[in-house]
Every structure is written in C-alpha cells, then in structure tokens.
Design an enzyme around this catalytic site. Structure first.
Site, PDB file in Angstrom:
ATOM      1  N   SER A 162       7.841   7.059   5.145  1.00 14.32           N
ATOM      2  CA  SER A 162       8.311   8.129   6.034  1.00 14.32           C
ATOM      3  C   SER A 162       8.409   7.543   7.438  1.00 14.32           C
ATOM      4  CB  SER A 162       7.319   9.295   6.047  1.00 14.32           C
ATOM      5  OG  SER A 162       7.103   9.785   4.765  1.00 14.32           O
ATOM      6  N   LYS A 217      12.701  14.784   5.008  1.00 13.67           N
ATOM      7  CA  LYS A 217      11.231  14.644   5.004  1.00 13.67           C
ATOM      8  C   LYS A 217      10.625  15.260   6.277  1.00 13.67           C
ATOM      9  CE  LYS A 217       7.075  12.994   4.116  1.00 13.67           C
ATOM     10  NZ  LYS A 217       6.215  13.497   3.068  1.00 13.67           N
ATOM     11  N   LYS A 239       1.738  11.333  12.860  1.00 12.65           N
ATOM     12  CA  LYS A 239       2.827  10.332  12.865  1.00 12.65           C
ATOM     13  C   LYS A 239       4.167  10.993  12.525  1.00 12.65           C
ATOM     14  CE  LYS A 239       3.725   8.256   9.197  1.00 12.65           C
ATOM     15  NZ  LYS A 239       4.674   8.263   8.086  1.00 12.65           N
TER      16      LYS A 239
HETATM   17  P1  NAD Z   1      -1.250   3.305   3.370  1.00 10.73           P
HETATM   18  O1  NAD Z   1      -1.651   3.065   4.774  1.00 10.73           O
HETATM   19  O2  NAD Z   1      -2.302   3.629   2.358  1.00 10.73           O
HETATM   20  O3  NAD Z   1      -0.417   2.041   2.793  1.00 10.73           O
HETATM   21  C1  NAD Z   1       0.453   1.251   3.556  1.00 10.73           C
HETATM   22  C2  NAD Z   1       0.373  -0.167   3.051  1.00 10.73           C
HETATM   23  O4  NAD Z   1       1.267  -0.973   3.825  1.00 10.73           O
HETATM   24  C3  NAD Z   1      -1.021  -0.811   3.199  1.00 10.73           C
HETATM   25  O5  NAD Z   1      -1.432  -1.344   1.968  1.00 10.73           O
HETATM   26  C4  NAD Z   1      -0.824  -1.870   4.263  1.00 10.73           C
HETATM   27  O6  NAD Z   1      -1.663  -3.011   4.084  1.00 10.73           O
HETATM   28  C5  NAD Z   1       0.635  -2.219   4.061  1.00 10.73           C
HETATM   29  N1  NAD Z   1       1.245  -2.854   5.231  1.00 10.73           N
HETATM   30  C6  NAD Z   1       1.172  -2.449   6.523  1.00 10.73           C
HETATM   31  N2  NAD Z   1       1.885  -3.287   7.306  1.00 10.73           N
HETATM   32  C7  NAD Z   1       2.407  -4.242   6.484  1.00 10.73           C
HETATM   33  C8  NAD Z   1       3.246  -5.355   6.685  1.00 10.73           C
HETATM   34  N3  NAD Z   1       3.661  -5.705   7.909  1.00 10.73           N
HETATM   35  N4  NAD Z   1       3.590  -6.100   5.614  1.00 10.73           N
HETATM   36  C9  NAD Z   1       3.173  -5.766   4.367  1.00 10.73           C
HETATM   37  N5  NAD Z   1       2.376  -4.699   4.106  1.00 10.73           N
HETATM   38  C10 NAD Z   1       2.005  -3.941   5.163  1.00 10.73           C
HETATM   39  O7  NAD Z   1      -0.154   4.458   3.431  1.00 10.73           O
HETATM   40  P2  NAD Z   1       0.292   5.443   2.243  1.00 10.73           P
HETATM   41  O8  NAD Z   1      -0.578   6.649   2.236  1.00 10.73           O
HETATM   42  O9  NAD Z   1       0.505   4.653   1.000  1.00 10.73           O
HETATM   43  O10 NAD Z   1       1.702   5.960   2.838  1.00 10.73           O
HETATM   44  C11 NAD Z   1       2.857   5.154   2.833  1.00 10.73           C
HETATM   45  C12 NAD Z   1       4.014   5.991   3.367  1.00 10.73           C
HETATM   46  O11 NAD Z   1       4.190   7.152   2.524  1.00 10.73           O
HETATM   47  C13 NAD Z   1       3.768   6.539   4.780  1.00 10.73           C
HETATM   48  O12 NAD Z   1       4.964   6.498   5.506  1.00 10.73           O
HETATM   49  C14 NAD Z   1       3.307   7.976   4.551  1.00 10.73           C
HETATM   50  O13 NAD Z   1       3.608   8.832   5.636  1.00 10.73           O
HETATM   51  C15 NAD Z   1       4.114   8.335   3.307  1.00 10.73           C
HETATM   52  N6  NAD Z   1       3.511   9.398   2.487  1.00 10.73           N
HETATM   53  C16 NAD Z   1       2.164   9.393   2.238  1.00 10.73           C
HETATM   54  C17 NAD Z   1       1.610  10.409   1.464  1.00 10.73           C
HETATM   55  C18 NAD Z   1       0.118  10.472   1.200  1.00 10.73           C
HETATM   56  O14 NAD Z   1      -0.361  11.513   0.709  1.00 10.73           O
HETATM   57  N7  NAD Z   1      -0.630   9.397   1.445  1.00 10.73           N
HETATM   58  C19 NAD Z   1       2.419  11.437   0.940  1.00 10.73           C
HETATM   59  C20 NAD Z   1       3.805  11.375   1.173  1.00 10.73           C
HETATM   60  C21 NAD Z   1       4.340  10.356   1.964  1.00 10.73           C
END
Ligand code: NAD
Length: 298
Positions: free
Chosen positions: A97, A172, A240
């Site tokens: 997102s 979204k 965010k």
């Molecule tokens: P998270 O923080 O758990 O995972 C993000 C991952 O990206 C981590 O493993 C991190 O190490 C990795 N990362 C960060 N920078 C990096 C880079 N430069 N290179 C490689 N890897 C990198 O986040 P999440 O909860 O999995 O969410 C991911 C996306 O999905 C977000 O945009 C969030 O808003 C969206 N989202 C999350 C949820 C939820 O319930 N968690 C629901 C819907 C949408």
C-alpha cells in the site's frame, strides 16, 4: 510455470508467497531480513541476493510486498534494484500500500525498460493472507492484468481491475478512509452511550442489523467492550495510509476533513506508545476524551 520473483516477506508477504508455493509455483525471494527469507527457503523457494538478482532469475512476474513508497522506490530503482536486473516483457506487481503518484512514476521508469507494472494493494490482514482470501484491487492495463490474474487469484478471494496504473492504490486509500472514519464513529457513538449510562453492548445489539451496521461495527465494537486491541491492523500502518490519503488529496485540492481528524486521533494514540495496537484502539482515544471506559466489566 515460470518462476515468480517475490520481494518483501513480512507479516503479509510470507503467507502470500507460501500460498503461491502451495499452488505449485516456484519462487525466487528476497528480503533484507534474513530470518524471513529463511522461512521461504525452507518452504522450497530459491534465495535471491538482491532485487536485481530476483528480477534476473524470475520469469515473467516479480511481486513486491513492502511497507511504503520509499521502500518500493528503493527496491525498484535503487543501486541493486529490480531495474538493474529486469528485461523486456516482465511485469512488476506491487502489492504494497503506497502513494498512487509513486506507483505511476515507478511504472514510467520501468516502461522505459519494456517492463510493465501493476499496482495491486490488498485488503484483509494476516489471517486472510494465510487463507488466500484477500481482496486485491488492481490498477494497470487490462491485457497485463489478464496475464497475471491467475497468479493473484491464488492469494485473493476477489481480484478486481479498477482502472489504470495507480487506481488500485486510490481504491485502497478510499478503503482505509472509510474504515478509519467508521471505527472512529463506532467509538464516538459508544462513548456517548456510556456517558448516558446506556450499556454499549445493548446499543450494539440494537443497531447492528440497521443502517448503522457495518463490518467495522461488527469487528471493532466487541473489541472495545473487551479492551482487546491486539492487531489486527496496526495504528502505525493506518497512520501511513492516512498520510498517503492526505498527500494525495492535498496534491489535487480535494478536501478530506474527516480523514485529517481521524489521522490526528491515531497520531495522538501513537504518541502515547500505542502505535502497535489494532486500529480499533480508537476506542482508547474516546475513553480518554470523554472520561469513560467502554469495557464491560468496569
Ligand atoms: P511488514 O513490515 O511486516 O513487512 C514488510 C517487509 O518488507 C519486511 O519483511 C521488511 O524486512 C521488508 N523490507 C523492508 N524494506 C526492504 C527493502 N528495502 N528490501 C527488501 N525488503 C524490505 O509489513 P506487512 O504487514 O507485511 O505489510 C506490507 C504491506 O501490506 C504494507 O504496505 C501494508 O500497509 C499492507 N497491508 C498490510 C496489512 C496487515 O494487516 N499487515 C493488511 C493490508 C495491507
């Protein structure tokens, strides 16, 4: 089936990638957190050394699932970014997102290399990611969407093309605006009930089947009555998203007063150290504001 690249293995990325493996796809994966990569390697995925390496080893499709715009920009355009390993005919599907304008600009940079891009953010948290029942909202060209639809359907119960590149992110943001405002409305209403010495649970039961009924009411009101704010969807992530809502709306002169207000409430909660709680913790904000407890047994 050609190998899928998958970058970003967090709360959402791990189960989404595992569902692709379970559906029979082979994966090449990368994350800056080695422990996350290990989870996928032990499930049968190949380890990539960088986003560029993943792009070089992947077949047609490279998926990203990262926190926000700066990380997606880094992974696509950075020193070891996808752009340095990709080739014409590939498709980058960003399921994070992020800000819609950033999606569009990354799509432009990839297009110069003959690489297509779709933005495909998701709704539904970790549980739906695990069950493969996310709602996936996609922006991009319809012919590119048709090429990746089967892959997306292994991670989502609904996969909808909503418009051109960036339209998935706009959808979204609309989702997040409505959800946040709805939760705040639930908390505001229930705190009035409590101040008036009417039991919020009875109010909830009385109104849930009427026009005030909603999935937010169903999910968040009981949490407020039980003081149960484990995530779920964290306040920090919703802030965010609101930041992206306000940046987008301000950039085009569209007014979003309710979103601005709810964003402030969430920022106040985060300032008190509650940023890792579920966004239903707007209940706590109203408890403090009105000097009441929404919990049943207090
Ligand atoms: P998270 O923080 O758990 O995972 C993000 C991952 O990206 C981590 O493993 C991190 O190490 C990795 N990362 C960060 N920078 C990096 C880079 N430069 N290179 C490689 N890897 C990198 O986040 P999440 O909860 O999995 O969410 C991911 C996306 O999905 C977000 O945009 C969030 O808003 C969206 N989202 C999350 C949820 C939820 O319930 N968690 C629901 C819907 C949408």
């Amino acid at each position: 089936m050609s190998k899928i690249g998958f970058i970003g293995l967090g709360i959402m990325g791990v189960p989404m990638a595992k569902n692709l493996i379970a559906a029979g796809y082979s994966l090449v994966v990368y994350d800056i957190a080695e422990a996350s990569v290990e989870k996928l390697v032990s499930a049968g995925a190949e380890r990539g050394c960088s986003p560029a390496d993943v792009a070089a080893k992947a077949g047609e499709v490279i998926i990203t699932m990262l926190p926000n715009s700066p990380q997606v920009s880094e992974v696509v355009l950075g020193d070891n970014g996808i752009i340095h390993g990709c080739r014409g005919g590939q498709v980058v599907v960003d399921m994070s997102s992020i800000a819609p304008l950033v999606s569009r600009s990354l799509g432009g940079a990839l297009a110069e290399r003959g690489v297509e891009m779709l933005d495909a953010p998701v709704s539904g948290g970790q549980e739906k990611a695990e069950k493969g029942t996310l709602a996936i909202m996609v922006g991009g060209k319809s012919e590119v969407f048709e090429r990746v639809k089967d892959i997306l359907s292994k991670m989502g119960a609904s996969v909808s093309l909503v418009g051109e590149l960036g339209a998935g992110q706009i959808t979204k943001l609309v989702n997040q605006m409505i959800v946040g405002i709805n939760i705040a409305a639930v908390a505001e209403g229930m705190s009035l009930a409590k101040r008036c010495v009417v039991e919020p649970r009875r109010v909830f039961e009385a109104i849930r089947k009427g026009l005030a009924g909603s999935q937010c009411l169903e999910d968040k009101a009981p949490r407020m009555f039980e003081g149960r704010y484990d995530p779920g969807f964290r306040i920090a992530l919703h802030i965010k998203d609101y930041w992206n809502v306000l940046e987008t709306s301000r950039s085009i002169g569209s007014s979003a007063p309710l979103s601005a207000q709810v964003a402030e409430m969430m920022i106040a909660l985060a300032g008190e150290g509650n940023d890792t709680l579920d966004h239903g913790a707007l209940g706590l904000y109203y408890e403090k504001l009105n000097g009441v407890s929404l919990r049943e047994r207090e």
